[in-house]
Design an enzyme around this catalytic site. Structure first.
Site, short mmCIF file in Angstrom:
data_model
loop_
_atom_site.label_atom_id
_atom_site.label_comp_id
_atom_site.label_asym_id
_atom_site.label_seq_id
_atom_site.Cartn_x
_atom_site.Cartn_y
_atom_site.Cartn_z
N ALA A 1 0.85 -1.21 0.00
CA ALA A 1 0.00 0.00 0.00
C ALA A 1 0.88 1.25 0.00
CB ALA A 1 -0.93 -0.01 1.20
N GLY A 2 2.02 1.14 -0.65
CA GLY A 2 2.92 2.30 -0.78
C GLY A 2 2.44 3.22 -1.89
N ASN B 1 9.95 -4.37 -8.97
CA ASN B 1 11.17 -4.34 -9.78
C ASN B 1 12.31 -5.17 -9.20
OD1 ASN B 1 10.83 -2.79 -12.15
ND2 ASN B 1 10.49 -0.98 -10.89
N ASN C 1 14.11 -8.48 -3.04
CA ASN C 1 12.77 -8.39 -3.63
C ASN C 1 12.21 -9.76 -3.99
OD1 ASN C 1 12.37 -5.71 -3.22
ND2 ASN C 1 13.02 -5.06 -5.26
N VAL D 1 4.29 -5.78 -10.48
CA VAL D 1 4.79 -4.42 -10.71
C VAL D 1 6.14 -4.23 -10.02
CG1 VAL D 1 4.17 -1.96 -10.60
CG2 VAL D 1 2.36 -3.65 -10.72
N HIS E 1 12.14 -3.92 -18.98
CA HIS E 1 11.77 -2.64 -18.34
C HIS E 1 13.04 -2.06 -17.72
CE1 HIS E 1 9.40 0.36 -16.38
NE2 HIS E 1 9.62 -0.10 -15.17
N1 APR Z 1 4.24 -7.87 2.23
C1 APR Z 1 3.40 -6.83 2.06
N2 APR Z 1 3.83 -5.57 1.84
C2 APR Z 1 5.16 -5.37 1.78
C3 APR Z 1 6.09 -6.41 1.95
C4 APR Z 1 5.58 -7.73 2.19
N3 APR Z 1 6.40 -8.78 2.36
N4 APR Z 1 7.33 -5.89 1.83
C5 APR Z 1 7.19 -4.57 1.61
N5 APR Z 1 5.87 -4.25 1.57
C6 APR Z 1 5.26 -2.94 1.36
C7 APR Z 1 5.93 -1.82 2.13
O1 APR Z 1 5.52 -1.78 3.49
C8 APR Z 1 5.48 -0.57 1.35
O2 APR Z 1 4.31 0.01 1.89
O3 APR Z 1 5.39 -2.54 -0.01
C9 APR Z 1 5.18 -1.13 -0.06
C10 APR Z 1 6.08 -0.54 -1.14
O4 APR Z 1 5.74 0.78 -1.27
P1 APR Z 1 6.80 1.93 -1.62
O5 APR Z 1 8.02 1.76 -0.78
O6 APR Z 1 6.07 3.24 -1.55
O7 APR Z 1 7.24 1.61 -3.11
P2 APR Z 1 6.47 2.02 -4.45
O8 APR Z 1 6.98 3.33 -4.93
O9 APR Z 1 5.01 1.84 -4.27
O10 APR Z 1 7.03 0.91 -5.46
C11 APR Z 1 6.68 -0.45 -5.28
O11 APR Z 1 6.76 -0.94 -7.61
O12 APR Z 1 7.40 0.33 -9.41
C12 APR Z 1 7.79 -0.64 -8.51
O13 APR Z 1 10.16 -0.28 -8.27
C13 APR Z 1 8.93 -0.19 -7.63
O14 APR Z 1 9.38 -2.40 -6.79
C14 APR Z 1 8.82 -1.14 -6.49
C15 APR Z 1 7.30 -1.29 -6.37
#
Ligand code: APR
Length: 314
Positions: free
Chosen positions: A11-12, A122, A97, A120, A177
């Site tokens: 939910a980032g 990376n 990742n 989605v 990508h």
């Molecule tokens: N389970 C659930 N959520 C997780 C987990 C997990 N194991 N690990 C990380 N997260 C959540 C984090 O808590 C965070 O809220 O994933 C979210 C990632 O959000 P952001 O850090 O804001 O990243 P964002 O900019 O949304 O990008 C997410 O998409 O475009 C790609 O490169 C980017 O790989 C990245 C992904």
């Protein structure tokens, strides 16, 4: 019968903006945001559902309290992942990742075993491959989102240059990508008119360069990666699946002898509908395009090999 329930893991920035975009489009009946940080998922879900009150259709949006809330999703979007930080090697990032993907996949397999997955996270093509290998699901149900975004960036650059075309600009970016992505000028057009008739070779080179650097240009200003255009690209794919639209969209898919490759994921044009990937389209490639495509596949393969060398799949 479609239940129009979509799960979004992470939910980032990208995950929440995807929920918001889908809410504005009125595409789903229900969206569940799932994050290891539960409060972020719950808080954003309330805010986003409130924003749909002014729409003709209210979308039910909840933050998951437990992975079981992801039950029976028709589509699950995976945005969970960490960005590369200072001192982190490409190898480190891949392993971190891929482990996050392993964690979320176990939940999707348990609660939404019939879903279509849009990846989605990376590095996109490698993470999409990881999902194929971990699930062993039918390959049409696992799709990487990159072409939708990169093609919108190419169309944006074409529009910036010509000042016309708007939604009639059809752009096509295939390959990985990353640095070897291939903006295909011969597969792109404005209102059906080939770009060669409208834009000089010199200017086309500039458009290609800008498309390839579209993501990096945003990071330079924001200090973080983009989320509005990625979210829109994801939402268009979700809609195509839920509505069985059968749109043609470049997406990262597992090849099985197409283009002379197998057991590797890469961006190619596909038809998207209720089954996910309805068809992989094999376009004719001249020698130059084939050589660029080979470079793209090799880059992705080297990422996959890093995971294999680190015994990730064993
Ligand atoms: N389970 C659930 N959520 C997780 C987990 C997990 N194991 N690990 C990380 N997260 C959540 C984090 O808590 C965070 O809220 O994933 C979210 C990632 O959000 P952001 O850090 O804001 O990243 P964002 O900019 O949304 O990008 C997410 O998409 O475009 C790609 O490169 C980017 O790989 C990245 C992904």
């Amino acid at each position: 019968m479609s239940n129009r329930k979509v799960g979004i893991i992470g939910a980032g920035a990208v995950g929440a903006t995807t929920a918001y975009t889908l809410g504005m489009m009125g595409t789903c009946d229900e969206i569940v945001l799932y994050d290891i940080n539960q409060d972020i998922a719950i808080g954003k879900a309330i805010d986003i559902e409130q924003s749909t009150i002014y729409s003709t259709k209210v979308t039910k949006i909840t933050g998951a309290k437990d992975a079981s809330d992801l039950e029976d999703c028709e589509v699950v979007v995976i945005t969970a992942g960490v960005p590369r930080k200072d001192g982190m090697t490409r190898e480190d990032l891949l392993m971190i990742n891929a482990k996050i993907i392993k964690d979320v996949i176990s939940k999707i397999e348990k609660y939404s075993p019939n879903a279509k997955i849009i990846c989605v996270a990376n590095p996109l093509d490698v993470m999409t491959y990881v999902i194929h290998k971990l699930t062993s699901w039918e390959s049409n149900r696992i799709i990487g989102m990159a072409g939708a975004l990169d093609s919108s960036r190419m169309a944006y650059e074409i529009n910036k240059f010509t000042n016309y075309g708007c939604s009639g600009i059809k752009a096509m970016v295939i390959g990985d990508h990353g640095e070897n992505m291939i903006p295909c000028t011969n597969l792109s057009n404005i209102g059906g008119v080939h770009l060669e008739s409208l834009i000089s070779k010199e200017n086309m080179k500039d458009i290609i360069h800008r498309t390839k650097n579209g993501g990096a240009a945003i990071v330079k200003h924001l200090g973080t990666s983009a989320y509005y255009a990625p979210a829109r690209g994801i939402a268009v794919m979700v809609q195509a699946i839920l509505d069985d639209n059968k749109i043609v969209m470049p997406s990262s898919v597992l090849l099985n002898n197409e283009y002379g490759y197998s057991d590797v994921t890469v961006g190619v044009p596909v038809v998207l509908g209720k089954n996910g990937v309805e068809k992989i389209i094999e376009i004719d490639m001249d020698e130059e395009l084939k050589s660029k495509f080979d470079d793209s596949v090799n880059t992705i393969q080297s990422g996959i090999d890093i995971l294999k060398d680190n015994n990730f799949f064993s």
